[in-house]
Design a protein around this motif. Structure first.
Motif, PDB file in Angstrom:
ATOM      1  N   GLY A   1       0.835  -1.201   0.000  1.00 42.29           N
ATOM      2  CA  GLY A   1       0.000   0.000   0.000  1.00 42.29           C
ATOM      3  C   GLY A   1       0.864   1.242   0.000  1.00 42.29           C
ATOM      4  N   SER A   2       0.274   2.365  -0.380  1.00 41.37           N
ATOM      5  CA  SER A   2       1.068   3.576  -0.606  1.00 41.37           C
ATOM      6  C   SER A   2       1.430   4.330   0.663  1.00 41.37           C
ATOM      7  CB  SER A   2       0.321   4.518  -1.553  1.00 41.37           C
ATOM      8  OG  SER A   2      -0.911   4.929  -0.970  1.00 41.37           O
ATOM      9  N   ASP A   3       0.695   4.137   1.739  1.00 39.55           N
ATOM     10  CA  ASP A   3       0.997   4.938   2.933  1.00 39.55           C
ATOM     11  C   ASP A   3       0.744   4.127   4.196  1.00 39.55           C
ATOM     12  OD1 ASP A   3       1.649   6.901   4.688  1.00 39.55           O
ATOM     13  OD2 ASP A   3       0.242   8.392   3.924  1.00 39.55           O
ATOM     14  N   ARG A   4       1.828   3.564   4.738  1.00 40.11           N
ATOM     15  CA  ARG A   4       1.740   2.755   5.965  1.00 40.11           C
ATOM     16  C   ARG A   4       2.369   3.471   7.151  1.00 40.11           C
ATOM     17  NH1 ARG A   4       0.526  -2.741   4.412  1.00 40.11           N
ATOM     18  NH2 ARG A   4       0.658  -3.300   6.622  1.00 40.11           N
ATOM     19  N   GLY A   5       2.640   4.771   7.000  1.00 39.74           N
ATOM     20  CA  GLY A   5       3.170   5.545   8.113  1.00 39.74           C
ATOM     21  C   GLY A   5       4.503   5.022   8.605  1.00 39.74           C
ATOM     22  N   ASP A   6       4.629   4.858   9.940  1.00 40.70           N
ATOM     23  CA  ASP A   6       5.881   4.401  10.544  1.00 40.70           C
ATOM     24  C   ASP A   6       5.917   2.890  10.776  1.00 40.70           C
ATOM     25  OD1 ASP A   6       6.904   6.996  10.681  1.00 40.70           O
ATOM     26  OD2 ASP A   6       5.969   7.365  12.633  1.00 40.70           O
ATOM     27  N   GLU A   7       4.914   2.163  10.312  1.00 39.52           N
ATOM     28  CA  GLU A   7       4.852   0.715  10.505  1.00 39.52           C
ATOM     29  C   GLU A   7       6.023   0.025   9.802  1.00 39.52           C
ATOM     30  OE1 GLU A   7       1.821  -3.028   9.454  1.00 39.52           O
ATOM     31  OE2 GLU A   7       1.297  -0.954   8.924  1.00 39.52           O
ATOM     32  N   ILE A   8       6.722  -0.842  10.514  1.00 38.21           N
ATOM     33  CA  ILE A   8       7.815  -1.604   9.912  1.00 38.21           C
ATOM     34  C   ILE A   8       7.224  -2.753   9.108  1.00 38.21           C
ATOM     35  CG2 ILE A   8       9.826  -3.051  10.378  1.00 38.21           C
ATOM     36  CD1 ILE A   8      10.340  -1.360  12.870  1.00 38.21           C
ATOM     37  N   LEU A   9       7.612  -2.824   7.834  1.00 40.36           N
ATOM     38  CA  LEU A   9       7.015  -3.790   6.910  1.00 40.36           C
ATOM     39  C   LEU A   9       8.030  -4.860   6.525  1.00 40.36           C
ATOM     40  CD1 LEU A   9       5.235  -1.174   4.625  1.00 40.36           C
ATOM     41  CD2 LEU A   9       4.185  -2.545   6.442  1.00 40.36           C
ATOM     42  N   THR A  10       7.753  -6.096   6.932  1.00 40.86           N
ATOM     43  CA  THR A  10       8.557  -7.242   6.535  1.00 40.86           C
ATOM     44  C   THR A  10       7.741  -8.078   5.549  1.00 40.86           C
ATOM     45  OG1 THR A  10       7.753  -8.834   8.178  1.00 40.86           O
ATOM     46  CG2 THR A  10       9.457  -7.275   8.900  1.00 40.86           C
ATOM     47  N   GLU A  11       8.330  -9.146   5.068  1.00 39.19           N
ATOM     48  CA  GLU A  11       7.628 -10.026   4.136  1.00 39.19           C
ATOM     49  C   GLU A  11       6.397 -10.680   4.770  1.00 39.19           C
ATOM     50  OE1 GLU A  11      11.911  -9.825   2.728  1.00 39.19           O
ATOM     51  OE2 GLU A  11      10.885 -10.012   4.656  1.00 39.19           O
ATOM     52  N   LYS A  12       6.320 -10.675   6.085  1.00 36.90           N
ATOM     53  CA  LYS A  12       5.170 -11.259   6.778  1.00 36.90           C
ATOM     54  C   LYS A  12       4.075 -10.239   7.087  1.00 36.90           C
ATOM     55  CE  LYS A  12       7.776 -15.020   8.961  1.00 36.90           C
ATOM     56  NZ  LYS A  12       8.155 -15.679  10.232  1.00 36.90           N
ATOM     57  N   SER A  13       4.308  -8.974   6.772  1.00 36.53           N
ATOM     58  CA  SER A  13       3.310  -7.943   7.047  1.00 36.53           C
ATOM     59  C   SER A  13       2.107  -8.095   6.123  1.00 36.53           C
ATOM     60  CB  SER A  13       3.926  -6.550   6.840  1.00 36.53           C
ATOM     61  OG  SER A  13       4.981  -6.326   7.749  1.00 36.53           O
ATOM     62  N   PRO A  14       0.924  -7.710   6.607  1.00 38.15           N
ATOM     63  CA  PRO A  14      -0.259  -7.793   5.740  1.00 38.15           C
ATOM     64  C   PRO A  14      -0.124  -6.868   4.544  1.00 38.15           C
ATOM     65  CG  PRO A  14      -0.748  -6.574   7.760  1.00 38.15           C
ATOM     66  CD  PRO A  14       0.604  -7.180   7.952  1.00 38.15           C
ATOM     67  N   GLU A  15      -0.704  -7.299   3.424  1.00 41.28           N
ATOM     68  CA  GLU A  15      -0.662  -6.479   2.227  1.00 41.28           C
ATOM     69  C   GLU A  15      -1.589  -5.285   2.385  1.00 41.28           C
ATOM     70  OE1 GLU A  15      -1.737  -9.615  -0.389  1.00 41.28           O
ATOM     71  OE2 GLU A  15       0.351 -10.068  -0.919  1.00 41.28           O
ATOM     72  N   GLY A  16      -1.347  -4.254   1.561  1.00 39.78           N
ATOM     73  CA  GLY A  16      -2.101  -3.020   1.696  1.00 39.78           C
ATOM     74  C   GLY A  16      -3.226  -2.900   0.694  1.00 39.78           C
ATOM     75  N   THR A  17      -3.724  -1.664   0.565  1.00 37.75           N
ATOM     76  CA  THR A  17      -4.830  -1.377  -0.346  1.00 37.75           C
ATOM     77  C   THR A  17      -4.407  -0.292  -1.326  1.00 37.75           C
ATOM     78  OG1 THR A  17      -5.739   0.265   1.188  1.00 37.75           O
ATOM     79  CG2 THR A  17      -6.554  -1.999   1.367  1.00 37.75           C
ATOM     80  N   GLY A  18      -5.211  -0.091  -2.341  1.00 35.37           N
ATOM     81  CA  GLY A  18      -4.903   0.894  -3.371  1.00 35.37           C
ATOM     82  C   GLY A  18      -4.560   0.215  -4.686  1.00 35.37           C
ATOM     83  N   PHE A  19      -4.473   0.999  -5.746  1.00 38.96           N
ATOM     84  CA  PHE A  19      -4.285   0.436  -7.074  1.00 38.96           C
ATOM     85  C   PHE A  19      -2.996  -0.362  -7.203  1.00 38.96           C
ATOM     86  CE2 PHE A  19      -2.393   1.120 -11.360  1.00 38.96           C
ATOM     87  CZ  PHE A  19      -3.179   0.191 -12.032  1.00 38.96           C
ATOM     88  N   LEU A  20      -1.854   0.222  -6.824  1.00 39.21           N
ATOM     89  CA  LEU A  20      -0.592  -0.497  -6.984  1.00 39.21           C
ATOM     90  C   LEU A  20      -0.522  -1.721  -6.078  1.00 39.21           C
ATOM     91  CD1 LEU A  20       2.232   2.136  -7.532  1.00 39.21           C
ATOM     92  CD2 LEU A  20       0.984   0.763  -9.201  1.00 39.21           C
ATOM     93  N   ALA A  21      -1.124  -1.642  -4.910  1.00 38.23           N
ATOM     94  CA  ALA A  21      -1.158  -2.809  -4.026  1.00 38.23           C
ATOM     95  C   ALA A  21      -1.938  -3.942  -4.685  1.00 38.23           C
ATOM     96  CB  ALA A  21      -1.788  -2.433  -2.687  1.00 38.23           C
ATOM     97  N   GLU A  22      -3.060  -3.615  -5.281  1.00 34.22           N
ATOM     98  CA  GLU A  22      -3.865  -4.636  -5.959  1.00 34.22           C
ATOM     99  C   GLU A  22      -3.118  -5.211  -7.153  1.00 34.22           C
ATOM    100  OE1 GLU A  22      -7.426  -2.563  -6.883  1.00 34.22           O
ATOM    101  OE2 GLU A  22      -8.079  -2.400  -4.789  1.00 34.22           O
ATOM    102  N   VAL A  23      -2.397  -4.354  -7.885  1.00 31.91           N
ATOM    103  CA  VAL A  23      -1.605  -4.827  -9.023  1.00 31.91           C
ATOM    104  C   VAL A  23      -0.532  -5.798  -8.555  1.00 31.91           C
ATOM    105  CG1 VAL A  23       0.098  -4.136 -10.764  1.00 31.91           C
ATOM    106  CG2 VAL A  23      -2.024  -2.844 -10.516  1.00 31.91           C
ATOM    107  N   ALA A  24       0.215  -5.410  -7.525  1.00 31.88           N
ATOM    108  CA  ALA A  24       1.304  -6.259  -7.043  1.00 31.88           C
ATOM    109  C   ALA A  24       0.782  -7.589  -6.510  1.00 31.88           C
ATOM    110  CB  ALA A  24       2.096  -5.525  -5.958  1.00 31.88           C
ATOM    111  N   GLN A  25      -0.350  -7.553  -5.837  1.00 28.72           N
ATOM    112  CA  GLN A  25      -0.911  -8.789  -5.302  1.00 28.72           C
ATOM    113  C   GLN A  25      -1.357  -9.731  -6.425  1.00 28.72           C
ATOM    114  OE1 GLN A  25      -3.878  -7.168  -2.590  1.00 28.72           O
ATOM    115  NE2 GLN A  25      -2.281  -5.922  -1.655  1.00 28.72           N
ATOM    116  N   ALA A  26      -1.991  -9.174  -7.465  1.00 33.68           N
ATOM    117  CA  ALA A  26      -2.388  -9.991  -8.617  1.00 33.68           C
ATOM    118  C   ALA A  26      -1.161 -10.488  -9.376  1.00 33.68           C
ATOM    119  CB  ALA A  26      -3.292  -9.177  -9.541  1.00 33.68           C
ATOM    120  N   TRP A  27      -0.147  -9.671  -9.441  1.00 32.48           N
ATOM    121  CA  TRP A  27       1.128  -9.994 -10.090  1.00 32.48           C
ATOM    122  C   TRP A  27       1.742 -11.241  -9.445  1.00 32.48           C
ATOM    123  CZ3 TRP A  27       5.263  -5.517 -10.077  1.00 32.48           C
ATOM    124  CH2 TRP A  27       6.251  -5.750 -11.034  1.00 32.48           C
TER     125      TRP A  27
END
Length: 297
Positions: free
Chosen positions: A118-144
């Protein structure tokens, strides 16, 4: 031992550099091309029609799939957004199906992006185990990433490289910033407090080669630098090394006027960390922002 590696998107910024790196270390490189193959080092395919002869991969050890329409190449009209999505899902499904025809023999490293968070996760630390986000690019990457399913289903070793913002003097997200920096105009974008997951082009290439070689590393892998930084810190380092000021911010409304909907992705915050790369022993050439900036200015 040398390997035979097929690359899609081999004419792009990352693909061309990867091809050169692999050839230099002694690998046999094949390019997937969207026309009739002219040499023995080319494989013809048609991702839009989902056509790739699986037999063309009979002697291939690994495929690095990078092809896809550029997300920042032009404004996001409804038609271009569909092109961005289709170019990734059609191409990836095509490659994955051809790989799947060979069972678990071929290693597949398929491109993805940190946009999946997702485009804006603030200060949250994002690892490969973090939940996926929302928004157009997030949806594209998830479908990808989901489009690699055919290869994973038969046990082929599949890794998805979630690449961050690539630092290169020849293109990518930072090339315009350096041009502006030389003019003293590379100020913060928006607030400048957003986290940017930067990585040098050299380290992107080395990470992809690392994944080609490490067939045991499966699933998503964050291909980013050792530590994310605030966008303002990165711009200040560019200005410092160029000897130029970086004090004038680019307001959000101006970015939206120039970039349209993509401006939200540029000014968002993604504090992405490379947990999988670090845990599996990858070493960065440019492990600090000063080193990475020096490579592009």
């Amino acid at each position: 031992m040398s390997q035979r590696v097929a690359i899609s998107g081999a004419s792009g910024l990352i693909g061309s550099a990867l091809s050169s790196y692999l050839v230099a270390r002694g690998d046999d490189v094949r390019h997937l091309v969207r026309r009739e193959a002219r040499t023995g080092s080319e494989i013809s395919w048609d991702p839009a029609q989902r056509r790739l002869d699986a037999a063309a991969l009979d002697d291939v050890d690994a495929v690095v799939h990078l092809a896809g329409a550029g997300v920042g190449d032009r404004r996001w009209s409804p038609g271009y957004k569909q092109e961005i999505l289709a170019s990734r899902t059609d191409g990836t499904s095509t490659v994955a199906s051809a790989v799947a025809a060979h069972g678990d023999r071929i290693r597949l490293v398929s491109a993805s992006a940190v946009g999946c968070y997702g485009s804006d996760r603030g200060d949250e630390i994002l690892t490969e185990k973090s939940p996926e986000g929302t928004g157009f690019l997030a949806e594209v990457a998830q479908a990808w990433e989901a489009s690699t399913a055919a290869a994973s289903a038969v046990g082929a070793p599949v890794a998805m490289s979630r690449t961050g913002l690539v630092m290169s003097r020849k293109g990518g997200a930072f090339e315009p910033l350096v041009r502006l920096g030389r003019l003293g105009l590379a100020g913060p974008l928006g607030s400048g407090r957003q986290w940017w997951p930067w990585i040098s082009l050299d380290d992107v290439i080395r990470a992809l080669v690392f994944l080609v070689d490490r067939r045991d590393v499966l699933g998503p892998v964050n291909v980013v630098g050792p530590e994310p930084l605030h966008q303002k810190q990165i711009v200040e380092e560019i200005g410092r090394q160029l000897g130029r000021p970086t004090v004038l911010p680019a307001p959000g409304f101006a970015l939206r006027a120039v970039l349209g909907e993509f401006a939200g992705e540029v000014t968002g915050s993604q504090r992405v960390v490379p947990t999988r790369l670090r845990d599996t022993g990858f070493e960065w050439v440019h492990d600090s922002i000063s080193s990475a900036v020096a490579a592009i200015v």
